[in-house]
Design a protein around this motif. Sequence first.
Motif, PDB file in Angstrom:
ATOM      1  N   ILE A   4       0.818  -1.208   0.000  1.00 57.11           N
ATOM      2  CA  ILE A   4       0.000   0.000   0.000  1.00 57.11           C
ATOM      3  C   ILE A   4       0.858   1.267   0.000  1.00 57.11           C
ATOM      4  N   GLY A   5       2.159   1.158   0.139  1.00 53.91           N
ATOM      5  CA  GLY A   5       3.016   2.335   0.136  1.00 53.91           C
ATOM      6  C   GLY A   5       4.327   2.021   0.821  1.00 53.91           C
ATOM      7  N   ASN A   6       5.021   3.047   1.224  1.00 54.07           N
ATOM      8  CA  ASN A   6       6.287   2.858   1.939  1.00 54.07           C
ATOM      9  C   ASN A   6       6.500   4.023   2.892  1.00 54.07           C
ATOM     10  N   LEU A   7       7.481   3.841   3.786  1.00 53.20           N
ATOM     11  CA  LEU A   7       7.842   4.836   4.784  1.00 53.20           C
ATOM     12  C   LEU A   7       9.260   5.299   4.507  1.00 53.20           C
ATOM     13  N   GLU A   8       9.446   6.610   4.435  1.00 50.79           N
ATOM     14  CA  GLU A   8      10.760   7.191   4.176  1.00 50.79           C
ATOM     15  C   GLU A   8      11.185   8.049   5.360  1.00 50.79           C
ATOM     16  N   VAL A   9      12.440   7.919   5.730  1.00 52.60           N
ATOM     17  CA  VAL A   9      12.971   8.708   6.843  1.00 52.60           C
ATOM     18  C   VAL A   9      13.163  10.143   6.374  1.00 52.60           C
ATOM     19  N   ARG A  10      12.513  11.062   7.070  1.00 51.84           N
ATOM     20  CA  ARG A  10      12.616  12.480   6.726  1.00 51.84           C
ATOM     21  C   ARG A  10      13.797  13.133   7.448  1.00 51.84           C
ATOM     22  N   TRP A  11      13.885  12.926   8.736  1.00 52.55           N
ATOM     23  CA  TRP A  11      15.020  13.393   9.519  1.00 52.55           C
ATOM     24  C   TRP A  11      15.064  12.601  10.826  1.00 52.55           C
ATOM     25  N   ILE A  12      16.224  12.661  11.466  1.00 56.49           N
ATOM     26  CA  ILE A  12      16.402  11.995  12.756  1.00 56.49           C
ATOM     27  C   ILE A  12      17.049  12.971  13.718  1.00 56.49           C
ATOM     28  N   GLN A  13      16.927  12.665  14.980  1.00 57.43           N
ATOM     29  CA  GLN A  13      17.508  13.522  16.011  1.00 57.43           C
ATOM     30  C   GLN A  13      17.965  12.626  17.157  1.00 57.43           C
ATOM     31  N   GLY A  14      19.119  12.954  17.720  1.00 50.58           N
ATOM     32  CA  GLY A  14      19.618  12.181  18.852  1.00 50.58           C
ATOM     33  C   GLY A  14      21.076  11.799  18.652  1.00 50.58           C
ATOM     34  N   PHE A  15      21.600  11.168  19.662  1.00 52.54           N
ATOM     35  CA  PHE A  15      23.010  10.783  19.674  1.00 52.54           C
ATOM     36  C   PHE A  15      23.114   9.511  20.506  1.00 52.54           C
ATOM     37  N   THR A  16      23.421   8.383  19.833  1.00 50.66           N
ATOM     38  CA  THR A  16      23.418   7.087  20.521  1.00 50.66           C
ATOM     39  C   THR A  16      24.804   6.679  20.961  1.00 50.66           C
ATOM     40  N   ASN A  17      25.752   6.744  20.069  1.00 48.40           N
ATOM     41  CA  ASN A  17      27.101   6.260  20.367  1.00 48.40           C
ATOM     42  C   ASN A  17      28.032   7.451  20.517  1.00 48.40           C
ATOM     43  N   LYS A  18      29.123   7.265  21.248  1.00 47.18           N
ATOM     44  CA  LYS A  18      30.065   8.350  21.469  1.00 47.18           C
ATOM     45  C   LYS A  18      31.026   8.551  20.306  1.00 47.18           C
ATOM     46  N   THR A  19      30.933   7.749  19.252  1.00 48.80           N
ATOM     47  CA  THR A  19      31.869   7.820  18.135  1.00 48.80           C
ATOM     48  C   THR A  19      31.393   8.863  17.120  1.00 48.80           C
ATOM     49  N   ILE A  20      32.236   9.842  16.819  1.00 49.81           N
ATOM     50  CA  ILE A  20      32.015  10.829  15.753  1.00 49.81           C
ATOM     51  C   ILE A  20      33.298  10.871  14.931  1.00 49.81           C
ATOM     52  N   VAL A  21      33.185  10.598  13.628  1.00 53.87           N
ATOM     53  CA  VAL A  21      34.373  10.494  12.773  1.00 53.87           C
ATOM     54  C   VAL A  21      34.146  11.299  11.504  1.00 53.87           C
ATOM     55  N   PHE A  22      35.284  11.723  10.867  1.00 54.60           N
ATOM     56  CA  PHE A  22      35.247  12.425   9.588  1.00 54.60           C
ATOM     57  C   PHE A  22      35.059  11.415   8.470  1.00 54.60           C
ATOM     58  N   VAL A  23      34.171  11.756   7.553  1.00 52.28           N
ATOM     59  CA  VAL A  23      33.978  10.922   6.378  1.00 52.28           C
ATOM     60  C   VAL A  23      34.494  11.629   5.124  1.00 52.28           C
ATOM     61  N   ASP A  24      34.696  12.927   5.198  1.00 52.01           N
ATOM     62  CA  ASP A  24      35.452  13.686   4.217  1.00 52.01           C
ATOM     63  C   ASP A  24      35.963  14.931   4.924  1.00 52.01           C
ATOM     64  N   ASN A  25      36.448  15.905   4.157  1.00 48.17           N
ATOM     65  CA  ASN A  25      37.091  17.058   4.783  1.00 48.17           C
ATOM     66  C   ASN A  25      36.123  17.920   5.582  1.00 48.17           C
ATOM     67  N   LYS A  26      34.846  17.912   5.245  1.00 46.32           N
ATOM     68  CA  LYS A  26      33.890  18.822   5.871  1.00 46.32           C
ATOM     69  C   LYS A  26      32.717  18.102   6.516  1.00 46.32           C
ATOM     70  N   THR A  27      32.685  16.811   6.480  1.00 46.64           N
ATOM     71  CA  THR A  27      31.512  16.068   6.940  1.00 46.64           C
ATOM     72  C   THR A  27      31.925  15.039   7.989  1.00 46.64           C
ATOM     73  N   VAL A  28      31.112  14.962   9.027  1.00 44.47           N
ATOM     74  CA  VAL A  28      31.312  13.945  10.073  1.00 44.47           C
ATOM     75  C   VAL A  28      30.070  13.067  10.112  1.00 44.47           C
ATOM     76  N   CYS A  29      30.232  11.881  10.650  1.00 42.49           N
ATOM     77  CA  CYS A  29      29.109  10.969  10.792  1.00 42.49           C
ATOM     78  C   CYS A  29      29.102  10.389  12.204  1.00 42.49           C
ATOM     79  N   TYR A  30      27.914  10.087  12.674  1.00 45.61           N
ATOM     80  CA  TYR A  30      27.743   9.488  14.001  1.00 45.61           C
ATOM     81  C   TYR A  30      26.487   8.629  13.973  1.00 45.61           C
ATOM     82  N   THR A  31      26.336   7.814  15.001  1.00 43.18           N
ATOM     83  CA  THR A  31      25.223   6.875  15.083  1.00 43.18           C
ATOM     84  C   THR A  31      24.067   7.526  15.825  1.00 43.18           C
TER      85      THR A  31
END
Length: 1654
Positions: A4-31
């Motif tokens: 009947i359709g699908n669900l798409e993630v619009r945005w998320i908020q929160g911080f689960t893990n203490k790991t924050i790493v660079f994925v390129d020169n200007k962007t970081v990623c975290y869980t």
Amino acid sequence: MNDIGNLEVRWIQGFTNKTIVFVDNKTVCYTCGIHICFLNLETKMRCVLPSPCRGIGALTASGNSKIFAFSEQKLFPSIFVYIFPELQLKNELKGTAQLDYTHLTLSDGGPYLGCCSSLPDHTITVWNWETAEPICTQPQAGQDVISLVFNPLNWQQLCALGTTFLTVWNIEKSANFHVLKPSMIELPATDGSFVERLEHTSYTVSDKLPYYGPEMASSAISGLKGDKTESSATKFCTKARLTPTAICWTATSQLYVGCEEGFLLLVDPESLSVSVLINPKASDGVPEIRQSNFQGLALSKDGLIAVTKESVVHCLQIKGTQLNVTKTRKLEGAVTTAMFSPDYDSLLLTSNTGQIYILNSTESDEIVKVMDVPSGNFVAATLLPTNKNICVSLRDSGELHLSEDGICLSSLSLQAEITSLACCPIAQYAAVGTTSGNVLFVDVNRKQQPRLVHQVHLYHTPVDHLVFDPEGHYLLTSGSDSHIFVIDAKPSKRFSVIGYTVVPGAIVSLSIQCTRDSDQVKVLALCTGKEGKNQEGSLLTMLTLPARNLTGPDCVDQHGRLSAHILRVSTYKVPHPLNCCVLGVSEVFAYCHRRKTLQRFQLPQDTDGLSSQQVMQLEPEQEVKSHPLGPVSLVLSPHQLWLASVGRDGLLCIRKPASMEHYIERQCHSCRLGGVRSVSFSADDQTLLTTGFKDGSLVCTNLRIKDVDAGEETKATWYSQSMTQFLKNVFSRENPVLTDLPEWGQGFPPCTEKPEDGEVSSETLDVTEQDESYNSLLSASHSHPTWLETRQEAVIKEENEQYSETKKNLRKTMRELRDTIQEMMRENEILPDTERLEQQEFNVDVDEQRRLEAMVNEEVIKVRNEIKWEIITKCYLRDILKRECWDSMKFKGRAIKAFHSEREVKNYPLKERTVKEVEDLRRVQNMRKLEEAVCTSSQEKNSNTTSGKVEEQGKEDHEEKSAAVTGSFTAQLGYSNPYVYDQFSLQTTEQRINQIILLQDVIYRIKTAFNTEFEAVHRKKVQELNHVRDRNRQIREIMLELDMDKKLWEPSLTDSEWPERMLTVDDSEIKAEKHLTLEQKREEERKMLEAQRHLAAKGENFRERALTDMMDGVLEVKKGDILKMEIPPPDFVLTKPDIQWSEEEKKAYKEFEKKTKTLNEEKEKYKKLLEPEMKRLLVSTRSATEKFDDILTKLFEKKMKCEIAISQEELRITYLVYSVLIEEEMRNRELELKLKLEKTLAYKDEIGEEVKRHEEELELSHKNYDSIVAEDKVLDKEFRKEFFDVPAHVVDHLYKLFKRRPRIQKMRTQTDNNSNPFKEEHLCGSLATDTLCKMLKAMEELDTPDNMPEGLNPSIWERFCLVRRTKVESEQKIKVQALTLAEMQAFLQKRKYEDTAAQEIKNLSDKLESLHKEKIRFHKDIMVQVLLKQGQVEASTTDLTADYTDSVLLHRSVVEDLNRTIRMLGQLKIATMVECKDFRKGIIQLEWEHKMKRMQIEDLSTKAWDIQMLRLSEEQQDYLLRTDRYSRVSKQVSVLKKTIDFQEKSHLQNVQHRIKKIEQLNRQAAMKAEKNAILEQQLPDMQATVAERKHIYEETASEENQAAETEERYQEIVQKKNLQGLARAQAENLAFLWAELERLRMKNFPSLDKLNHN
């Protein structure tokens, strides 16, 4: 599923893990939950990668290669490698991990990934993520690892940081074979010192005597085997080390290591050397970082960036071992990690709570806070009905957040624990429920500053549910009890509470619907049917409210409860308990956790004829399988066309209510972290919000409907627009009122904690003095009353005011009745028992009496049961202790005390021997019998060679040395065991164990024999005590006859002598009154009546009574009763005087005197016979007890000898046990060394096979290399043949072009970044393909026609290009093969160099040989116990174990003579020293006296000078000059007498005057009292008049009064200033006068030496 359709993630908020790493020169990623969030640090834009699994474990990224990887959370997890920004899956790595991966790391030098798994294998694995193959692995190497980091310059070095260790894993390569080799870094001790590992040798032997055997290693002592031996040795043999917390690779492939203790180390992985750069305990350390605790390290071109636990960032410049702090920056929050961007332009600082800081040194020198990602678990979240882009969320920390599209706009701390949330559809505010029972109303109109505008206290329990009706009429609340409150949702009504209602049982779920056509609001409550917290309910209660006109006076009663004619109630029962439900249009959707199904119920249409007490049965219309993990939450969309469900499995499911078997599903949260807590729809039904239980994430998803169901989306849009239009007028009217509301006052806290129950304290009152104040003490209200309690208090107050007169009369009547009853009770107390009434018969309230009795009986039963179980428990423990410590004893511990001294002798408590002990003893004795029989037979064979004289001498020697050689006095006591071994014949372990058993039997015999004698003495004492009691009884009889009162000595057995008495309790020991049951009381009364009847029957026997009265109950008078005999005088002696006696009477009186004299003489004779008898009995008692004390003294001496013998035998047993343990330790050490030797031999064989295999591979590689080189040479030689059709000069030119190569290395070095401290990276074999590609790409420029020689045919040029390209590829193959060959040769050389097995085998063999020698020495060098007489050992005993190596045995007389001479010389020396001391003492005393006299002279001189310089007044001078002092004193005395007489006369006059004055004042006081009484009557009228005039005056003359007051204040200030000036002038004048007076007085003072005395 998703049809009947699908669900798409619009945005998320929160911080689960203490790991924050660079994925390129200007962007970081975290869980964030099960999603990965990417944040652009410049634009603050975010994007989300939904996880392909149900949970994310470890996360890592490589900014240079733009690759990130993460692991999933499940059994046998995989690792997913993605590329950024395409977010495409590169590979899935499936390893051998069973539970989880703890750490991941990516290498910048190649496609390599390092990972560490958790329990149970703890494996470190290095992967090639391009091929998804593990290249090397090492099991049991990742335990306690907290970080993995590749060397940026060499991917073949991987650093593993543990909680207590640091290991560098070197990846050694040989062709396609890789192996991990560890380099363990020995960290310094906690004091900064470098210590070597304490290696235990196999044994340690002391050359000093006595020799106790070798000291073995800890592993041999513990008995561990295998791998546990090394781990235990490491723990036992090392000191406490530093705790590493952060690491960082340097540009020279070294490591900076930061420690928790504040140390900073520099580690060289090649040489394994460690240098201390920062020592906080050193005095010359850097003061800025002396007390630092390193949390993160990062290397830059300017130095080392160090982050400490105190949120301080230091930039350290390190040159060698010198260190300087160049910059220090302070952060506002705690920071745990520091890292640079791949281009090394930005420094990223992050914390475990989500704070992100950035430092860009090229742009600014300040640290900027980029973003604060909120951390913590969400409680609830919802979108504003008036603005679907604004999200209101609550966290468990009590903070309310406003966010837009996932970006936090503002927050408000509510300072309370939050439970529920709801947003109003008619105004922009949110209602928040707390655990303390408050409902808070927060205005969210201003996005940057939400504020608290109102609160109401409804419960003493948490507010579990808050729901608004869709049209915004009401807000309904419920807690864990059965009350539902209805609150007016309009801000214009100030959120007033309309009323409440009660449902049957606790409320599990609450939902609401508003039907616009019927103008009704329907509320559905799922109830448990009983009080108490429960997660399931089977009763559905439907409440129907009118949408308007619910504020009339008849809508609620006086207590606030909704009226029955306003509120319609319908109750339904379902067949299975439900966990949650939601109300639709005439239908109910619910979830049953027991059946794991989603159910739909159809509500009946016509329920008007049913009463609220009737319960209807509902059956599910439809039932489908749903979430396997519950409990589940259900939410119905506003337009009633979508049903959303979430559960602990983390899934979000969307269904159509009409066909629930079709649904859309999406994994939003991790089931490992509790799944989904809550879900909510937006007003347009297109967006959903879900919050996780423990993952700290908030997920916003969009609902996308397929084209076939586009009509449903149209309906949702139409419904949203119609509701917005419908509520537009209400919103425009109510929202301005909300914005005008003031913020909740500072005097009232935003919330209140849950109040504690008031403590009720009441004193014990007499039953006749209790009144209504006693009942008021039985109840106590909460410190913070709820709205309902406040309403009830108001009602009670109103009723009190309304019926105050009636209550007053009732209280008066009750008081009179109470006084009457109390008077009757007092009279009843003084009545006889037969007339006295029971106290309960005066109780007027019989029902209350019964209730109190039932309450008391219930409490009594409860306390009685508790006491009963406590008694049972103690009895059980008593039985166990008695059985184990008393009943099982063959000889129970007791003592015997002497009669006339403090001497006490105790026996030996002994248990019966166990069956095993008896069998072991019998076995050893039988074995010894056989050994002695064999020994006897061998001696008989050798007896022919010995003479009889030698035999006699041997016997004598044996008798003399038996006590010394055997090592104890047991044989002298006669308790020795004939089977005990000789001390010099104990060679084997079995013999030692047998000897221990025999010695234990000897000890048992000694104790048993002594206990037998002890029991005989104890029985003798008991007999003696009985004899003493008999004698004392006779003595008391004699003392009674002699009429003496003397205290006798009465000995008895103490508790230690009679321990059985401790196990029984006499009634005399119980101080409390014995409680008797009704049956026991009746039995006591029956026995008492029987005793009375027996006494009554006995009193009727006249014969016995007469015999008792006349002859004391006996027919024959004993000799002992003569003292009791008295001769009665004649009757006339008492009635007549002696003058009137007749002759017969005189004769009778003389006869009476004669008999009396005879009787007295017999009494005196009998007394003289009794006194010696009493003395004889006392002497007999004394002598018997002293004789017993002598027997006890002998027993005590026997006990001392037994103690000595037992101690000697126990010491022998201790030596034997120690030798057995030493032998066991040597055996363990031998097995350990043999096991190590076997492992070393196996390792040597393995290394030999590996070296042989690698040599074969190396030889094969050599052949391949030679063949490739040969082929390359052939290509070079065949070049001219290939172009035979081309002229020679053209071929020469082509050959030059054939040898030409592009320069690609220079092109690569020009792209280096100057900010990167890691300038170069080591090339690895995996980069060969990239090098070939770059070479071929560079060759394309040379292959262009522009480089073709002039006049050359293009076909020949193309053929030339192909040949040259083949040549280039061949050269690259040679280079790659050469590198591979070099790697294989280096690998083989390392393997040969590391082959130290031969040396290890030699060391182990030497240790085994030494251990065997020591074992033989231990067996030969036996430890024996020798007894020597006390006082004959002259060796020094200062040490615990004496060394007898230089001792000599001498005759006793020699030592005594020498001691006598030494003693005499010592006395002479002491006498001489005493004389010297006395002479010296006299000299010191004379010096002291001389010094004292000199000091007295100085004191007298000082006093004389003080007397000369003393100043005297004129009066003192006159007193000193005058001689007639006595006349002057008498004159002063007479003057004083006259003065006293005058003062007494004046005092009497004053007293009379004061009395008259007091009488006058009393008369005036009486008159004033009368006037005051009159004035008090007039006072109310005067006060009213004064108040009116004051009001008029204040209204008319306020300005005049103000001016007058101002003028008056001004005059006061002027007057005060003048007075201050006058006081200052007078003070100055007074000071001048005092100075003048002092000057004149000093002028008149004479000197003392000028006085003349007559």
